[in-house]
Design an enzyme around this catalytic site. Sequence first.
Site, PDB file in Angstrom:
ATOM      1  N   ARG A 170      -3.137  -0.157  -0.183  1.00 31.56           N
ATOM      2  CA  ARG A 170      -4.499  -0.230  -0.704  1.00 31.56           C
ATOM      3  C   ARG A 170      -5.327   0.824   0.030  1.00 31.56           C
ATOM      4  NH1 ARG A 170      -2.710  -5.504   0.313  1.00 31.56           N
ATOM      5  NH2 ARG A 170      -2.605  -6.858  -1.546  1.00 31.56           N
ATOM      6  N   LYS A 190      -5.181  -6.991   3.591  1.00 32.56           N
ATOM      7  CA  LYS A 190      -6.012  -7.877   2.775  1.00 32.56           C
ATOM      8  C   LYS A 190      -5.788  -9.341   3.116  1.00 32.56           C
ATOM      9  CE  LYS A 190      -7.107  -8.957  -2.041  1.00 32.56           C
ATOM     10  NZ  LYS A 190      -6.796  -8.656  -3.468  1.00 32.56           N
ATOM     11  N   HIS A 205      -6.109   2.849  -6.802  1.00 37.13           N
ATOM     12  CA  HIS A 205      -5.228   1.765  -7.222  1.00 37.13           C
ATOM     13  C   HIS A 205      -4.181   2.220  -8.238  1.00 37.13           C
ATOM     14  CE1 HIS A 205      -5.347  -2.223  -5.576  1.00 37.13           C
ATOM     15  NE2 HIS A 205      -4.906  -2.740  -6.692  1.00 37.13           N
ATOM     16  N   ARG A 222      -1.241   3.107  -6.284  1.00 38.54           N
ATOM     17  CA  ARG A 222      -0.530   1.890  -5.851  1.00 38.54           C
ATOM     18  C   ARG A 222       0.312   1.345  -7.007  1.00 38.54           C
ATOM     19  NH1 ARG A 222      -0.651  -2.537  -2.206  1.00 38.54           N
ATOM     20  NH2 ARG A 222      -0.908  -4.605  -3.142  1.00 38.54           N
ATOM     21  N   HIS A 268       1.810  -8.626  -1.055  1.00 32.36           N
ATOM     22  CA  HIS A 268       1.402  -9.708  -1.948  1.00 32.36           C
ATOM     23  C   HIS A 268       1.784 -11.058  -1.353  1.00 32.36           C
ATOM     24  CE1 HIS A 268       1.540  -6.909  -5.727  1.00 32.36           C
ATOM     25  NE2 HIS A 268       0.381  -6.862  -5.106  1.00 32.36           N
ATOM     26  N   TYR A 296       3.973  -6.092 -12.524  1.00 29.75           N
ATOM     27  CA  TYR A 296       4.409  -4.702 -12.723  1.00 29.75           C
ATOM     28  C   TYR A 296       5.641  -4.594 -13.612  1.00 29.75           C
ATOM     29  CZ  TYR A 296       1.176  -3.428  -9.019  1.00 29.75           C
ATOM     30  OH  TYR A 296       0.040  -3.234  -8.287  1.00 29.75           O
TER      31      TYR A 296
END
Length: 286
Positions: free
Chosen positions: A150, A175, A231, A234, A257, A266
């Site tokens: 990120r 995050k 993004h 990413r 994640h 994805y």
Amino acid sequence: MKLDLGSPPETGDFYEAFINALIIAGAGNGTVKLYSTAVKDFLNFIKKDPRKVTADDLNKWITSLLNREGKINGDETERRRAKNVTIRYYIIAVRRFLKWLNVNVKPPIPKVRRKEVRALNEDEIEKILSSCSRVKDKLLIRLLLDTGLRASELLSITIKDIDVNNNMIRVRNTKNGEERVVFFTNETKHLLKKYIRNKNPDDKLFKMSYDALYRKIKRIGKKVGIDLRPHILRHTFATISLKKGMNLITLQKLLGHKDIKTTQTYTHLILEDMKNEYLKVMGNKE
């Protein structure tokens, strides 16, 4: 969010106690900031003891959120979606706060339409990299493509976080608050060696704000006619990784994640490749 926040105090400032419980339990900075803002907004709206909150209080607060004017850039559809995402997170935060207080009131949580995930193809990647004349610009793009970081994570990296010999970076400011390791290619290693020469270990790799990084990447894309944002790089990393056979668990860990369902979003980007592979194996008979 699976954090053990313990029990609330019998009296005192419940807001402060909740935020402190989040911090002690190990919530990430982003989570603490979001929950702080959401719960404070809710308490300022209801103006009463949160232990006496009713379903009507919650519904009125949610309605007030929906009626507020947003200050988000972009087209109308994207602004509306971004606002709905924010409201959803606010409601989840307040619901967690009330659950912690043992208040048995569950507000409805609105669904949000999934944002279309855009990834670059090989020709676009080549165009973008070829347009970068400065080492710094090319390194920015390559690191985001190699690691799937990120933007905020990339900007938190210091020189001492980088192990050039082993092609890896330790990402500490994430995050979800959990430290992880990402890797980079030998092409990126050569750029890194050149770029970090004579820098101090405690220096940030890139001394710039998120807005400055966002604008720079937009400008790089604009030179070759591509709407480029951090993004998208990413998304591109995740898509390429899946196409080349990386398993979902590994990709989940590299992307940071919490839930593998997030990583699974994805997989729809490689459906066309899967279809072509199927037709090649099974044939395309009428």
